[in-house]
Write a protein that holds these residues in place. Structure first.
Motif, PDB file in Angstrom:
ATOM      1  N   LYS A  54       0.832  -1.209   0.000  1.00 12.70           N
ATOM      2  CA  LYS A  54       0.000   0.000   0.000  1.00 12.70           C
ATOM      3  C   LYS A  54       0.867   1.260   0.000  1.00 12.70           C
ATOM      4  O   LYS A  54       0.584   2.212  -0.733  1.00 12.70           O
ATOM      5  N   ALA A  55       1.895   1.237   0.844  1.00 11.56           N
ATOM      6  CA  ALA A  55       2.771   2.417   0.921  1.00 11.56           C
ATOM      7  C   ALA A  55       3.476   2.647  -0.419  1.00 11.56           C
ATOM      8  O   ALA A  55       3.599   3.794  -0.879  1.00 11.56           O
ATOM      9  N   LYS A  81       3.971   5.543  -5.512  1.00  9.90           N
ATOM     10  CA  LYS A  81       3.873   5.565  -6.978  1.00  9.90           C
ATOM     11  C   LYS A  81       2.769   6.506  -7.443  1.00  9.90           C
ATOM     12  O   LYS A  81       2.925   7.228  -8.439  1.00  9.90           O
ATOM     13  N   THR A  82       1.640   6.489  -6.713  1.00 11.12           N
ATOM     14  CA  THR A  82       0.541   7.401  -7.070  1.00 11.12           C
ATOM     15  C   THR A  82       0.982   8.849  -6.932  1.00 11.12           C
ATOM     16  O   THR A  82       0.725   9.682  -7.815  1.00 11.12           O
ATOM     17  N   GLY A 120       1.333  11.320 -10.099  1.00 15.34           N
ATOM     18  CA  GLY A 120       0.516  12.529 -10.059  1.00 15.34           C
ATOM     19  C   GLY A 120       1.374  13.787 -10.049  1.00 15.34           C
ATOM     20  O   GLY A 120       1.064  14.777 -10.711  1.00 15.34           O
ATOM     21  N   ALA A 121       2.456  13.754  -9.283  1.00 18.40           N
ATOM     22  CA  ALA A 121       3.338  14.930  -9.201  1.00 18.40           C
ATOM     23  C   ALA A 121       4.022  15.170 -10.541  1.00 18.40           C
ATOM     24  O   ALA A 121       4.190  16.318 -10.957  1.00 18.40           O
ATOM     25  N   TYR A 181      14.530  12.408 -11.104  1.00 20.00           N
ATOM     26  CA  TYR A 181      13.492  12.996 -10.265  1.00 20.00           C
ATOM     27  C   TYR A 181      12.488  11.978  -9.723  1.00 20.00           C
ATOM     28  O   TYR A 181      11.912  12.209  -8.672  1.00 20.00           O
ATOM     29  N   TYR A 182      12.264  10.916 -10.447  1.00 20.89           N
ATOM     30  CA  TYR A 182      11.218   9.997 -10.045  1.00 20.89           C
ATOM     31  C   TYR A 182      11.769   8.759  -9.333  1.00 20.89           C
ATOM     32  O   TYR A 182      11.022   7.921  -8.885  1.00 20.89           O
ATOM     33  N   GLY A 183      13.073   8.636  -9.304  1.00 19.50           N
ATOM     34  CA  GLY A 183      13.681   7.517  -8.599  1.00 19.50           C
ATOM     35  C   GLY A 183      13.465   6.184  -9.280  1.00 19.50           C
ATOM     36  O   GLY A 183      13.468   5.147  -8.638  1.00 19.50           O
TER      37      GLY A 183
END
Length: 195
Positions: free
Chosen positions: A136-137, A142-143, A147-148, A192-194
């Motif tokens: 879940k975390a 990822k969400t 979204g960012a 930036y997104y890892g």
């Protein structure tokens, strides 16, 4: 010194011979009797030219240069503000990602502490719950990341469109800007997104 005087006398005598030869050969501009009228017309012509240039032409050119300079400075200031805004949004995004990772780590640590305190018979149930919490975390992270990234891309597209429209003064095709921003975000996605 004597050589210098000698060469000067030769030069001036040669010049007077040339003037005399030119006068007799039909060159009235070298005839001393026309020199006063030539000086008058030369002064009058260049005086009028000077007045026209200094009163009419050069002030217009100077005004155009000043307005151009002020417009360029305004465009540079606007671009700098847009860049600062984009950097602020990027920092916000990075802070959100960092906080999400810390929260996920805390949740994982709390779940692990709970598991170590439980009875061995419930260990399998607790491990399953921990895995679910981690999933879940990770999904939340990822969400947030996806979204960012979309929000940052939208801000970059809007900002670039406004900036280009202000710089060139014409309407810009948002699909071209969108394609460029998408390409740049894919290139720097790992950073930036890892990913």
């Amino acid at each position: 010194m004597i050589k210098k005087i000698y060469f000067q006398s030769i030069f001036f005598s040669f010049l007077s011979l040339e003037a005399f030869a030119a006068e007799s050969g039909g060159m009235p501009q070298l005839n001393p009797e026309f020199w006063i009228s030539q000086i008058f017309w030369l002064t009058l012509t260049f005086g009028i030219l000077y007045l026209v240039l200094s009163k009419f032409i050069l002030p217009k050119i100077g005004g155009n240069l000043e307005s151009r300079k002020s417009q360029i400075l305004e465009n540079i200031e606007a671009a700098e503000k847009q860049r600062e805004s984009s950097e602020a949004k990027l920092k916000e995004y990075e802070e959100i990602v960092t906080k999400s990772k810390l929260e996920a780590k805390n949740i994982f640590n709390q779940a692990r502490e709970k598991a170590s305190k439980e009875i061995n018979s419930k260990k399998e149930v607790l491990d399953k719950q921990i895995d679910e919490e981690i999933v879940k975390a990770e999904q939340e992270i990822k969400t947030l990341q996806s979204g960012a990234a979309d929000k940052i891309n939208k801000i970059a597209i809007d900002t670039s469109s406004e900036l280009i429209q202000k710089l060139i003064g014409a309407e810009v095709n948002n699909s071209s800007i969108s394609a460029i921003v998408d390409d740049l975000s894919k290139r720097s996605g790992d950073k930036y997104y890892g990913n």
